[in-house]
Design an enzyme around this catalytic site. Structure first.
Site, PDB file in Angstrom:
ATOM      1  N   LYS A 263       6.362   4.440 -24.968  1.00 13.34           N
ATOM      2  CA  LYS A 263       7.497   3.828 -24.253  1.00 13.34           C
ATOM      3  C   LYS A 263       7.721   2.402 -24.752  1.00 13.34           C
ATOM      4  O   LYS A 263       6.860   1.535 -24.592  1.00 13.34           O
ATOM      5  CB  LYS A 263       7.212   3.828 -22.739  1.00 13.34           C
ATOM      6  N   ASP A 268      12.209  -4.332 -18.484  1.00 13.44           N
ATOM      7  CA  ASP A 268      12.629  -3.417 -17.420  1.00 13.44           C
ATOM      8  C   ASP A 268      12.964  -4.208 -16.155  1.00 13.44           C
ATOM      9  O   ASP A 268      12.074  -4.552 -15.380  1.00 13.44           O
ATOM     10  CB  ASP A 268      11.511  -2.403 -17.136  1.00 13.44           C
ATOM     11  N   LYS A 275      14.745  -4.477  -9.645  1.00 16.66           N
ATOM     12  CA  LYS A 275      13.419  -4.766  -9.098  1.00 16.66           C
ATOM     13  C   LYS A 275      13.451  -6.080  -8.323  1.00 16.66           C
ATOM     14  O   LYS A 275      14.283  -6.940  -8.598  1.00 16.66           O
ATOM     15  CB  LYS A 275      12.413  -4.920 -10.250  1.00 16.66           C
ATOM     16  N   ASP A 286       6.632  -3.829 -20.553  1.00 15.11           N
ATOM     17  CA  ASP A 286       6.942  -2.408 -20.388  1.00 15.11           C
ATOM     18  C   ASP A 286       7.069  -1.688 -21.740  1.00 15.11           C
ATOM     19  O   ASP A 286       7.420  -0.519 -21.796  1.00 15.11           O
ATOM     20  CB  ASP A 286       8.227  -2.244 -19.555  1.00 15.11           C
ATOM     21  N   ASP A 346      15.624   2.634 -12.020  1.00 13.97           N
ATOM     22  CA  ASP A 346      14.342   2.013 -12.380  1.00 13.97           C
ATOM     23  C   ASP A 346      13.340   3.066 -12.887  1.00 13.97           C
ATOM     24  O   ASP A 346      12.317   2.712 -13.467  1.00 13.97           O
ATOM     25  CB  ASP A 346      13.773   1.276 -11.160  1.00 13.97           C
ATOM     26  N   GLU A 348      13.393   4.722 -15.492  1.00 18.54           N
ATOM     27  CA  GLU A 348      14.064   4.859 -16.789  1.00 18.54           C
ATOM     28  C   GLU A 348      13.130   5.333 -17.896  1.00 18.54           C
ATOM     29  O   GLU A 348      13.566   5.927 -18.866  1.00 18.54           O
ATOM     30  CB  GLU A 348      14.690   3.514 -17.190  1.00 18.54           C
ATOM     31  N   ARG A 350      10.942   7.690 -18.045  1.00 16.38           N
ATOM     32  CA  ARG A 350      10.912   9.141 -18.257  1.00 16.38           C
ATOM     33  C   ARG A 350      12.168   9.627 -18.966  1.00 16.38           C
ATOM     34  O   ARG A 350      12.142  10.634 -19.672  1.00 16.38           O
ATOM     35  CB  ARG A 350      10.691   9.846 -16.914  1.00 16.38           C
TER      36      ARG A 350
HETATM   37  N1  BES Z   1       7.952   0.156 -15.794  1.00 15.08           N
HETATM   38  C1  BES Z   1       7.909   0.666 -14.467  1.00 15.08           C
HETATM   39  C2  BES Z   1       6.500   1.043 -14.026  1.00 15.08           C
HETATM   40  C3  BES Z   1       5.548  -0.084 -13.761  1.00 15.08           C
HETATM   41  C4  BES Z   1       5.485  -0.666 -12.519  1.00 15.08           C
HETATM   42  C5  BES Z   1       4.671  -0.512 -14.740  1.00 15.08           C
HETATM   43  C6  BES Z   1       4.594  -1.689 -12.257  1.00 15.08           C
HETATM   44  C7  BES Z   1       3.766  -1.510 -14.471  1.00 15.08           C
HETATM   45  C8  BES Z   1       3.734  -2.110 -13.244  1.00 15.08           C
HETATM   46  C9  BES Z   1       8.774   1.922 -14.346  1.00 15.08           C
HETATM   47  O1  BES Z   1       9.890   1.961 -15.159  1.00 15.08           O
HETATM   48  C10 BES Z   1       9.236   1.969 -12.935  1.00 15.08           C
HETATM   49  O2  BES Z   1       9.919   1.076 -12.535  1.00 15.08           O
HETATM   50  N2  BES Z   1       8.833   3.001 -12.195  1.00 15.08           N
HETATM   51  C11 BES Z   1       9.174   3.124 -10.832  1.00 15.08           C
HETATM   52  C12 BES Z   1       9.488   4.570 -10.573  1.00 15.08           C
HETATM   53  C13 BES Z   1      10.085   4.819  -9.198  1.00 15.08           C
HETATM   54  C14 BES Z   1      11.464   4.232  -9.134  1.00 15.08           C
HETATM   55  C15 BES Z   1      10.129   6.295  -8.960  1.00 15.08           C
HETATM   56  C16 BES Z   1       7.973   2.669  -9.989  1.00 15.08           C
HETATM   57  O3  BES Z   1       6.835   2.957 -10.378  1.00 15.08           O
HETATM   58  O4  BES Z   1       8.182   1.993  -9.006  1.00 15.08           O
HETATM   59 ZN    ZN Z   2       9.737   0.842 -16.951  1.00 15.41          ZN
HETATM   60 ZN    ZN Z   3      11.563   0.986 -14.288  1.00 12.49          ZN
END
Ligand code: BES
Ligand code: ZN
Ligand code: ZN
Length: 497
Positions: A263, A268, A275, A286, A346, A348, A350
């Protein structure tokens, strides 16, 4: 930075000579190499100031010309404890040495390899890794006015062993893996304005030129033509075009092919599903999955490993809420034709990984696939900052990854992936939604990816908890850890069909 020295500790006149000492069951710890140094240890031990415990150290400044004591400016003895002599122990000793040396403004040191009853190659490789990983600092943006800027860096570390025949390879491989991980840390430390998708493709091209690999970059127009709707959708809100970097390392047609996907989200923000601002600066990290797979390729190519053909793909883009941004409720078409209702912009990672995985599998027909991604906050809730989450459709691949992670000091923990979890992703209007309920977030994210894999053996590493804030260790400075680079390198090194 590392080499074996022909000069022994007695004749060495550099900044620092380092010895390692075991903690004995009873009696005085000894460094086993030098009687005069053992004399000093004996006196300090009698005072109760040094027992050889793991991580303990003793630093002294010898008088010039004292019988038998090396004439270096400083002498350091580092404790190894009394437990098992494994590579992680030596890695931690290497990290301790690097940080103490830097604190003392040492630029060159000589480390005397002890003669212990253990696998000497593992010892040397662990020490090499620990020294390089532990000496890492990112000072690019410190100006001279900042006191930290002038702190010395460790330039040279030499190892001394009476007989180092057969150990050169271990030293070299340890250094290659650790330097590749430091390279991944550099990429991650760069602010998002200085590590954009274009930087990923530039680095991929440089690697290809340096090591005889092939680099292909799919730009916006190609991505559109090929129908990679996931990465294009995520990119909509950004002023920076997306890039998909593909690096190929070919050894021989008869060898199996491993596809790596990382990734490469260079920032992000969450997109329209923005966020919260607290901690958002960390989302420049990220892209650590993308960095890990490119730097693992670098290590494999440098070491000229021969067991596997490799293809690495890094889908790279920012996720920002610009005027054309993807909106919650939009329906997109991924590579291969499946439709996705984007409920949360968010989630994104996947979307870009699904494209890269489906495209990579169709185009390169790999025998196995490993993807690496800072994919979910949920993996931090579940596993904290010590183990990377592993989700997979193949037990053999998991066993190999567990072993590689153990040998690298980067442990993994497997989470289940039963078909039941996929139910959360049902959409009323498209084939899937991109998020399930909050529960089991790491698993539903992997369940989403699974829909784009088919039958190919596949493992997904969720490194959101380990890519930075990784377990505190002497060889892991604050900031990005370079996680997964050495695990992947080890996986390829130890490949046997
Ligand atoms: N890049 C984030 C995941 C992340 C969060 C990495 C905190 C490191 C620290 C990812 O893109 C994301 O935002 N995932 C969301 C998914 C949710 C919206 C289903 C998450 O984990 O909150
Ligand atoms: Zn992310
Ligand atoms: Zn995200």
């Amino acid at each position: 930075m590392l080499q074996f020295s022909k000069v022994g500790p007695e004749a060495y006149v550099g900044d620092l000579v380092v010895y390692l000492a075991r903690q004995p069951g009873k009696g005085t710890p000894r460094c086993t190499n030098n009687g005069a140094v053992d004399g000093v240890i004996r006196r300090v031990h009698a005072l109760g100031d040094f027992s050889g415990k793991e991580g303990e150290h003793l630093l002294f400044y010898p008088e010039k010309g004292r019988q038998g004591i090396p004439s270096a400016k400083r002498i350091l003895v580092v404790g190894l404890g009394k437990d098992g002599l494994n590579r992680e122990l030596f890695r931690k000793a290497g990290g301790t040495i690097a940080s103490l040396a830097m604190k003392s403004k040492v630029q060159e040191l000589l480390l005397v390899v002890p003669d212990l009853a253990c696998d000497m190659a593992e010892m040397v490789e662990g020490l090499a890794e620990g020294l390089v990983l532990g000496a890492y600092r990112f000072k690019k943006y410190k100006t001279k006015n900042d006191p930290d800027a002038s702190g010395e860096m460790l330039n040279q570390a030499a190892l001394y062993a009476v007989d180092h025949k057969g150990l050169d390879k271990a030293l070299k491989l340890g250094e290659i893996g650790a330097q590749a991980a430091c390279q991944a840390r550099d990429m991650a430390n760069e602010p998002a304005s200085h590590w954009t998708p274009a930087h990923f493709s530039k680095y991929g091209r440089q690697l290809a030129a340096a090591h005889g690999m092939t680099c292909t970059v799919l730009d916006h127009a190609r991505l559109k033509k090929l129908g990679l709707g996931g990465i294009l959708a995520v990119n909509q809100g950004s002023a920076c075009p997306p890039e998909m970097v593909i690096l190929e390392y070919a050894v021989k047609p008869s060898a199996p092919t491993l596809l790596l996907v990382g990734k490469g989200l260079t920032f992000d923000s969450g997109g329209i599903s923005l966020k919260p601002s607290a901690g958002m600066e960390e989302m420049k990290y990220d892209m650590c999955g993308g960095a890990a797979v490119l730097c693992a390729m670098q290590a494999v190519a440098q070491a000229k490993l021969k067991g596997l053909n490799l293809v690495a793909i890094v889908p790279a883009t920012e996720n920002l809420p610009g005027p054309a941004a993807l909106k919650p409720g939009d329906v997109i078409t991924q590579y291969g034709g499946k439709t996705v209702e984007v409920v949360n912009t968010d989630a994104e990672g996947r979307l870009i990984l699904a494209d890269a995985l489906a495209y990579g599998i169709k185009r390169y027909k790999p025998d196995m696939v490993i993807d690496v991604a800072t994919l979910t906050g949920a993996v931090i809730i579940g596993l904290g900052h010590h183990r990377t989450g592993l989700l997979s459709n193949n037990d053999d691949l998991c066993d190999r990854l567990f072993a590689a992670g153990d040998r690298s000091g980067e442990p993994l923990w497997r989470l289940p992936l039963d078909p039941e979890y996929t139910k959360q992703l049902k959409s009323e209007i498209a084939d899937f939604k991109n998020v399930g309920k909050k529960d089991g977030g790491t698993i539903t994210a992997a369940a989403f990816l699974k829909e784009f894999i088919g039958e190919t053996p596949w493992a997904h590493l969720d490194i959101a908890g380990t890519a930075w804030d990784f377990t505190e260790k002497s060889y892991i400075p604050k900031g990005p850890s370079g996680i997964a680079v050495r695990t992947l390198f080890d996986f390829v090194r130890n490949w046997k069909g």
